[in-house]
Design a protein around this motif. Structure first.
Motif, PDB file in Angstrom:
ATOM      1  N   ALA A 236      -3.180  -1.895  46.058  1.00  8.16           N
ATOM      2  CA  ALA A 236      -4.179  -0.993  46.638  1.00  8.16           C
ATOM      3  C   ALA A 236      -5.531  -1.293  46.020  1.00  8.16           C
ATOM      4  CB  ALA A 236      -3.793   0.460  46.365  1.00  8.16           C
ATOM      5  N   ILE A 237      -6.584  -1.278  46.825  1.00 12.50           N
ATOM      6  CA  ILE A 237      -7.920  -1.379  46.266  1.00 12.50           C
ATOM      7  C   ILE A 237      -8.437   0.035  46.060  1.00 12.50           C
ATOM      8  CG2 ILE A 237      -9.037  -1.784  48.527  1.00 12.50           C
ATOM      9  CD1 ILE A 237     -10.964  -3.661  46.774  1.00 12.50           C
ATOM     10  N   ASP A 238      -8.709   0.364  44.795  1.00 11.79           N
ATOM     11  CA  ASP A 238      -9.072   1.712  44.372  1.00 11.79           C
ATOM     12  C   ASP A 238     -10.585   1.907  44.508  1.00 11.79           C
ATOM     13  OD1 ASP A 238      -8.748   4.220  43.253  1.00 11.79           O
ATOM     14  OD2 ASP A 238      -7.567   3.492  41.572  1.00 11.79           O
ATOM     15  N   ASP A 239     -11.018   3.150  44.598  1.00  9.76           N
ATOM     16  CA  ASP A 239     -12.457   3.471  44.625  1.00  9.76           C
ATOM     17  C   ASP A 239     -13.175   2.666  45.703  1.00  9.76           C
ATOM     18  OD1 ASP A 239     -11.772   4.963  42.446  1.00  9.76           O
ATOM     19  OD2 ASP A 239     -12.706   3.637  40.977  1.00  9.76           O
ATOM     20  N   PHE A 240     -12.515   2.490  46.848  1.00  8.17           N
ATOM     21  CA  PHE A 240     -13.123   1.643  47.877  1.00  8.17           C
ATOM     22  C   PHE A 240     -14.444   2.248  48.345  1.00  8.17           C
ATOM     23  CE2 PHE A 240     -13.621  -0.194  52.184  1.00  8.17           C
ATOM     24  CZ  PHE A 240     -13.686  -1.515  51.786  1.00  8.17           C
ATOM     25  N   GLY A 241     -15.430   1.379  48.524  1.00  9.44           N
ATOM     26  CA  GLY A 241     -16.741   1.831  48.968  1.00  9.44           C
ATOM     27  C   GLY A 241     -17.735   1.940  47.835  1.00  9.44           C
ATOM     28  N   THR A 242     -17.271   1.811  46.581  1.00 10.81           N
ATOM     29  CA  THR A 242     -18.178   1.838  45.440  1.00 10.81           C
ATOM     30  C   THR A 242     -18.166   0.466  44.790  1.00 10.81           C
ATOM     31  OG1 THR A 242     -16.506   2.418  43.807  1.00 10.81           O
ATOM     32  CG2 THR A 242     -17.541   4.230  44.980  1.00 10.81           C
ATOM     33  N   GLY A 243     -19.046   0.269  43.851  1.00  8.45           N
ATOM     34  CA  GLY A 243     -19.037  -0.945  43.041  1.00  8.45           C
ATOM     35  C   GLY A 243     -19.142  -2.186  43.891  1.00  8.45           C
ATOM     36  N   TYR A 244     -18.297  -3.137  43.582  1.00  5.83           N
ATOM     37  CA  TYR A 244     -18.437  -4.434  44.207  1.00  5.83           C
ATOM     38  C   TYR A 244     -17.458  -4.657  45.355  1.00  5.83           C
ATOM     39  CZ  TYR A 244     -21.465  -5.776  40.384  1.00  5.83           C
ATOM     40  OH  TYR A 244     -22.491  -5.853  39.508  1.00  5.83           O
TER      41      TYR A 244
ATOM     42  N   PHE B  94      -4.335  -7.206  50.099  1.00  7.05           N
ATOM     43  CA  PHE B  94      -4.105  -5.785  49.854  1.00  7.05           C
ATOM     44  C   PHE B  94      -3.187  -5.172  50.901  1.00  7.05           C
ATOM     45  CE2 PHE B  94      -8.094  -6.321  47.497  1.00  7.05           C
ATOM     46  CZ  PHE B  94      -7.661  -5.819  46.284  1.00  7.05           C
ATOM     47  N   THR B  95      -2.524  -4.072  50.514  1.00  9.76           N
ATOM     48  CA  THR B  95      -1.674  -3.341  51.449  1.00  9.76           C
ATOM     49  C   THR B  95      -2.220  -1.933  51.697  1.00  9.76           C
ATOM     50  OG1 THR B  95      -0.306  -2.642  49.573  1.00  9.76           O
ATOM     51  CG2 THR B  95       0.446  -4.570  50.806  1.00  9.76           C
ATOM     52  N   GLU B  96      -3.157  -1.505  50.827  1.00 14.36           N
ATOM     53  CA  GLU B  96      -3.639  -0.124  50.902  1.00 14.36           C
ATOM     54  C   GLU B  96      -5.089  -0.040  50.438  1.00 14.36           C
ATOM     55  OE1 GLU B  96      -1.113   2.627  48.769  1.00 14.36           O
ATOM     56  OE2 GLU B  96      -2.677   4.146  48.636  1.00 14.36           O
ATOM     57  N   VAL B  97      -5.832   0.883  51.044  1.00 14.32           N
ATOM     58  CA  VAL B  97      -7.214   1.146  50.636  1.00 14.32           C
ATOM     59  C   VAL B  97      -7.292   2.592  50.185  1.00 14.32           C
ATOM     60  CG1 VAL B  97      -9.538   1.490  51.542  1.00 14.32           C
ATOM     61  CG2 VAL B  97      -8.256  -0.552  52.174  1.00 14.32           C
ATOM     62  N   LYS B  98      -7.918   2.826  49.027  1.00 12.59           N
ATOM     63  CA  LYS B  98      -8.142   4.196  48.582  1.00 12.59           C
ATOM     64  C   LYS B  98      -9.621   4.513  48.667  1.00 12.59           C
ATOM     65  CE  LYS B  98      -5.689   6.197  45.559  1.00 12.59           C
ATOM     66  NZ  LYS B  98      -5.152   6.624  44.239  1.00 12.59           N
ATOM     67  N   ILE B  99      -9.959   5.434  49.558  1.00 11.42           N
ATOM     68  CA  ILE B  99     -11.366   5.812  49.749  1.00 11.42           C
ATOM     69  C   ILE B  99     -11.819   6.643  48.555  1.00 11.42           C
ATOM     70  CG2 ILE B  99     -12.956   7.126  51.197  1.00 11.42           C
ATOM     71  CD1 ILE B  99     -11.221   6.426  53.570  1.00 11.42           C
TER      72      ILE B  99
ATOM     73  N   VAL C 167       3.362   0.088  43.836  1.00 11.99           N
ATOM     74  CA  VAL C 167       2.021  -0.274  44.317  1.00 11.99           C
ATOM     75  C   VAL C 167       1.083  -0.320  43.114  1.00 11.99           C
ATOM     76  CG1 VAL C 167       0.096   0.381  45.810  1.00 11.99           C
ATOM     77  CG2 VAL C 167       2.437   0.949  46.501  1.00 11.99           C
ATOM     78  N   LEU C 168       0.382  -1.418  42.943  1.00 18.89           N
ATOM     79  CA  LEU C 168      -0.583  -1.513  41.858  1.00 18.89           C
ATOM     80  C   LEU C 168      -1.967  -1.180  42.401  1.00 18.89           C
ATOM     81  CD1 LEU C 168       0.722  -4.783  40.177  1.00 18.89           C
ATOM     82  CD2 LEU C 168       1.320  -2.396  39.674  1.00 18.89           C
ATOM     83  N   GLU C 169      -2.675  -0.298  41.696  1.00 21.68           N
ATOM     84  CA  GLU C 169      -4.026   0.084  42.125  1.00 21.68           C
ATOM     85  C   GLU C 169      -5.048  -0.648  41.271  1.00 21.68           C
ATOM     86  OE1 GLU C 169      -4.615   4.287  42.372  1.00 21.68           O
ATOM     87  OE2 GLU C 169      -2.945   4.563  43.768  1.00 21.68           O
ATOM     88  N   LEU C 170      -5.955  -1.355  41.944  1.00 22.24           N
ATOM     89  CA  LEU C 170      -6.943  -2.170  41.240  1.00 22.24           C
ATOM     90  C   LEU C 170      -8.347  -1.701  41.551  1.00 22.24           C
ATOM     91  CD1 LEU C 170      -5.468  -5.547  42.452  1.00 22.24           C
ATOM     92  CD2 LEU C 170      -4.831  -4.270  40.422  1.00 22.24           C
ATOM     93  N   THR C 171      -9.162  -1.631  40.516  1.00 24.65           N
ATOM     94  CA  THR C 171     -10.584  -1.345  40.704  1.00 24.65           C
ATOM     95  C   THR C 171     -11.316  -2.601  40.300  1.00 24.65           C
ATOM     96  OG1 THR C 171     -10.159   0.904  39.994  1.00 24.65           O
ATOM     97  CG2 THR C 171     -12.449   0.227  40.090  1.00 24.65           C
TER      98      THR C 171
ATOM     99  N   THR D 120      -2.726   0.706  54.871  1.00 23.13           N
ATOM    100  CA  THR D 120      -2.604   2.159  54.757  1.00 23.13           C
ATOM    101  C   THR D 120      -3.876   2.707  54.114  1.00 23.13           C
ATOM    102  OG1 THR D 120      -0.243   1.912  54.390  1.00 23.13           O
ATOM    103  CG2 THR D 120      -1.201   3.991  53.702  1.00 23.13           C
ATOM    104  N   VAL D 121      -4.313   3.890  54.557  1.00 23.70           N
ATOM    105  CA  VAL D 121      -5.510   4.483  53.966  1.00 23.70           C
ATOM    106  C   VAL D 121      -5.176   5.791  53.242  1.00 23.70           C
ATOM    107  CG1 VAL D 121      -7.830   5.360  54.388  1.00 23.70           C
ATOM    108  CG2 VAL D 121      -6.901   3.561  55.852  1.00 23.70           C
ATOM    109  N   THR D 122      -5.532   5.847  51.972  1.00 27.33           N
ATOM    110  CA  THR D 122      -5.391   7.064  51.183  1.00 27.33           C
ATOM    111  C   THR D 122      -6.788   7.572  50.843  1.00 27.33           C
ATOM    112  OG1 THR D 122      -3.322   6.321  50.193  1.00 27.33           O
ATOM    113  CG2 THR D 122      -4.521   8.005  48.998  1.00 27.33           C
ATOM    114  N   ALA D 123      -6.997   8.881  50.953  1.00 22.52           N
ATOM    115  CA  ALA D 123      -8.258   9.477  50.503  1.00 22.52           C
ATOM    116  C   ALA D 123      -7.983  10.187  49.187  1.00 22.52           C
ATOM    117  CB  ALA D 123      -8.795  10.452  51.536  1.00 22.52           C
ATOM    118  N   GLU D 124      -8.812   9.937  48.181  1.00 22.25           N
ATOM    119  CA  GLU D 124      -8.596  10.588  46.882  1.00 22.25           C
ATOM    120  C   GLU D 124      -9.613  11.697  46.665  1.00 22.25           C
ATOM    121  OE1 GLU D 124      -9.059   7.486  43.909  1.00 22.25           O
ATOM    122  OE2 GLU D 124     -11.227   7.732  43.949  1.00 22.25           O
TER     123      GLU D 124
END
Ligand code: C2E
Ligand code: CA
Ligand code: CA
Ligand code: CA
Length: 260
Positions: free
Chosen positions: A158-166, A177-182, A129-133, A213-217
């Motif tokens: 995965a979209i990293d740092d979801f909810g911040t930035g752009y 995407f296959t995954e969201v990282k909050i 899984v590649l994590e992109l910001t 899929t949702v991951t919380a960091e």
């Protein structure tokens, strides 16, 4: 003065990269439903004799500015895939997450390169899984072609740092995407702030509605964990579960997980 420091850091970083003096650490992510280790995120480390421990938030942007991000990405991927191969041999059964700078995605042939590296080592690309910001200068939508090529090869995104930035709802719908990282900002705030809880819940429901899929960091307390479980989050990562570990510590750590 600033320019001098940047130059010094840059020279130091380039030497560390060339002389194989960077290292990777690996942070476990566990599934909330059964506590199983389901993913491991690779994070780069640089320990310098002169500058001490330099955080990636410092040297990754430096590498991006000075044309060293592709060599860094390739060094990191090679090191990580080899480590993953060793773990597979030891019976450690987990997906692997790797952080990619949006700059590396500008090359349309990058997905082929990643696939070739996986093939050469015989590690399963469909469990990578590649994590992109999203960077400030490069909206991810511009990278649609490269992202699609990864998905065709079965590589997760995965979209990293979801909810911040752009990062936006529109992007979630349009990009494969296959995954969201909050982002950990929302996780940290959730116990005290009703607004944050409402936002986290909305992000989880939205992602699930889109089949992600949702991951919380950044999960640091038992209370945050309880909240995330109640809100339906799938996977958690953070100091409460484990800090990023040296590779030789991961397998023993995972063996100590409760059987369920
Ligand atoms: P990220 O991908 O959002 O990684 C999560 C960061 O949070 C990591 O910092 C991790 O050590 C830290 N962390 C983990 N659990 C907790 C927690 O419970 N509480 C808190 N406060 N922090 C926690 P790190 O390793 O310093 O990495 C910072 C950023 O640098 C990463 O953010 C990622 O964007 C980037 N990065 C790291 N390694 C690489 C790499 O190999 N390549 C690229 N391109 N970027 C990387
Ligand atoms: Ca990440
Ligand atoms: Ca993150
Ligand atoms: Ca981050």
């Amino acid at each position: 003065m600033r320019v001098g420091l940047e130059r010094g850091l840059l020279d130091g970083f380039e030497r560390a990269l060339i002389n194989n003096r960077l290292s990777m650490v690996y942070q476990p992510k566990v599934r909330l439903s059964d506590g199983k280790l389901v993913r491991v995120e690779a994070l780069v480390r640089w320990e310098d004799s002169r500058y001490g421990s330099v955080p990636p938030s410092r040297f990754v942007p430096l590498a991006e500015r000075h044309g060293l991000i592709d060599p860094l990405t390739q060094w990191g991927l090679r090191t990580t895939l080899r480590q993953w191969l060793a773990w597979c041999g030891e019976g450690l059964d987990t997906c692997l997450a790797f952080n990619i700078s949006a700059l590396s995605l500008q090359h349309l042939d990058f997905p082929d390169l990643v696939e070739r590296m996986c093939r050469a080592l015989e590690v399963p690309a469909d469990r990578l899984v590649l994590e992109l910001t999203e960077g400030a200068t490069q909206p991810l939508i511009k990278l649609m072609d490269t992202l699609t090529r990864f998905r065709i090869k079965g590589i997760g995104l995965a979209i990293d740092d979801f909810g911040t930035g752009y990062s936006s709802l529109m992007q979630l719908r349009q990009l494969p995407f296959t995954e969201v990282k909050i982002d950990r900002f929302f996780v940290a705030d959730a116990p005290e702030s009703r607004d944050s809880r409402v936002i986290v819940k909305a992000m989880i429901d939205l992602a699930h509605g889109l089949g992600l899929t949702v991951t919380a960091e950044g999960v640091e307390t038992a209370e945050q964990l309880r909240l995330l479980r109640d809100l339906g989050c799938d996977v958690v990562q953070g100091y409460l579960v484990a800090a990023p570990l040296e590779p030789e510590r991961l397998a023993p750590w995972s063996a100590a997980l409760p059987e369920r």
